[in-house]
Write an enzyme that holds these catalytic residues in place. Structure first.
Site, PDB file in Angstrom:
ATOM      1  N   ASP A  24      -8.908  -0.110 -11.303  1.00 26.56           N
ATOM      2  CA  ASP A  24      -8.256   0.275 -10.058  1.00 26.56           C
ATOM      3  C   ASP A  24      -7.296  -0.867  -9.699  1.00 26.56           C
ATOM      4  O   ASP A  24      -7.361  -1.949 -10.305  1.00 26.56           O
ATOM      5  CB  ASP A  24      -9.344   0.463  -8.985  1.00 26.56           C
ATOM      6  CG  ASP A  24      -8.778   0.608  -7.591  1.00 26.56           C
ATOM      7  OD1 ASP A  24      -7.887   1.448  -7.406  1.00 26.56           O
ATOM      8  OD2 ASP A  24      -9.219  -0.126  -6.686  1.00 26.56           O
ATOM      9  N   ASP A  48      -5.624  -1.493  -5.870  1.00 25.51           N
ATOM     10  CA  ASP A  48      -5.804  -2.002  -4.512  1.00 25.51           C
ATOM     11  C   ASP A  48      -7.247  -2.412  -4.249  1.00 25.51           C
ATOM     12  O   ASP A  48      -8.175  -1.630  -4.445  1.00 25.51           O
ATOM     13  CB  ASP A  48      -5.389  -0.933  -3.495  1.00 25.51           C
ATOM     14  CG  ASP A  48      -3.888  -0.707  -3.474  1.00 25.51           C
ATOM     15  OD1 ASP A  48      -3.139  -1.697  -3.473  1.00 25.51           O
ATOM     16  OD2 ASP A  48      -3.461   0.474  -3.462  1.00 25.51           O
TER      17      ASP A  48
END
Length: 289
Positions: free
Chosen positions: A38, A40
């Site tokens: 991922d 953020d």
């Protein structure tokens, strides 16, 4: 085996199993490894000096490219939908329609702002976005050992690419799957491309890109990094997985979410703003190779 795993921020449901997976990955070497992450609040910091750091959406939301009226509307969406996203009493299936509403409304608001493509880099430069401590080692090690880094993000692809570029680590082994902007002939944002990617449908993003994974089928070992329960499915498009090690950053609402994270991720990192653990594991896997 890896001293860093004794850090107080590290929680493991089954230490023996974690060590077995890492040993298997070391035996197979970097040529068998891919990293799926991922972006953020996983590769970027959650907070710095007690202040929240912006996500790729926030970078735009907080910038001078957005009107005060639009900022207020985006803030209202956040205050309404974020508690739903992290509510451990709701199933993923219950959350999904709310996430689709949130992302769709936010993207519609951004399109109304007529943002220009050539202004994005400036918005990133002026923001408080920060990659996690140790990012140079992380991105550099993956590049040096030709290990693919696939980033699946529900954020804004154009912005997060600028963040990586701004920090000088957008190497050729990095591939991003995210929400990308469509610009008209004048370079003004007019829509978003392709299928919407939100927190809980990254698996679909993975399955919609089978060609990417076919190229990597000789890499059956996966180091997965995430910060939400939705990130656990990011590797579902990979065929013939032999070993997968899931590392989860638990950034927020730690007490109420700890059990769910420990039950799902192999390694949970509580309020850890560094890439020390992934870097230590990568160092062990690539040692002497």
């Amino acid at each position: 085996m890896i001293p860093e795993l004794k850090k107080p921020s590290v929680i493991m449901r089954d230490r023996g199993r974690v060590e077995e997976i890492i040993r298997n990955m070391h035996g197979a070497g970097p040529g068998a490894l891919q990293v799926i992450s991922d972006f953020d609040m996983t590769l970027t910091r959650f907070a710095f000096n007690g202040k929240r750091c912006p996500t790729s959406h926030n970078i735009l939301d907080n910038s001078s490219l957005i009107s005060e009226d639009c900022k207020a509307k985006l803030a209202n969406l956040l205050s309404h939908y974020y508690p739903i996203e992290i509510d451990s009493s709701l199933s993923v299936e219950e959350k999904v329609p709310h996430m689709v509403e949130w992302w769709t409304q936010a993207h519609d608001l951004l399109v109304q702002q007529r943002i220009k493509k050539d202004q994005l880099a400036k918005a990133v430069r002026e923001s408080d976005a920060m990659l996690r401590d140790g990012y140079e080692v992380f991105f550099g090690s993956l590049k040096d050992h030709s290990i693919p880094l696939l980033i699946f993000s529900a954020g804004l692809g154009d912005i997060l690419e600028e963040v990586i570029e701004h920090n000088g680590v957008f190497h050729p082994n990095v591939r991003v799957f995210s929400n990308y902007m469509e610009f008209d002939k004048n370079g003004v944002l007019c829509s978003f491309k392709g299928q919407l990617i939100h927190t809980f449908n990254k698996r679909e993003g993975a399955l919609l890109n089978p060609d990417q994974f076919e190229q990597l089928q000789d890499r059956p070992n996966i180091l997965l990094l995430g910060d939400s329960m939705g990130d656990l499915t990011m590797a579902d498009g990979v065929q013939n997985v032999q070993n997968i090690l899931r590392i989860g950053y638990l950034n927020d609402k730690v007490e109420e979410r700890r059990d769910a994270y420990v039950g799902s991720y192999d390694i949970v990192l509580e309020k850890d703003e560094t890439l020390d653990i992934p870097n230590a594991i990568l160092r062990y896997i690539t040692e002497g190779k």
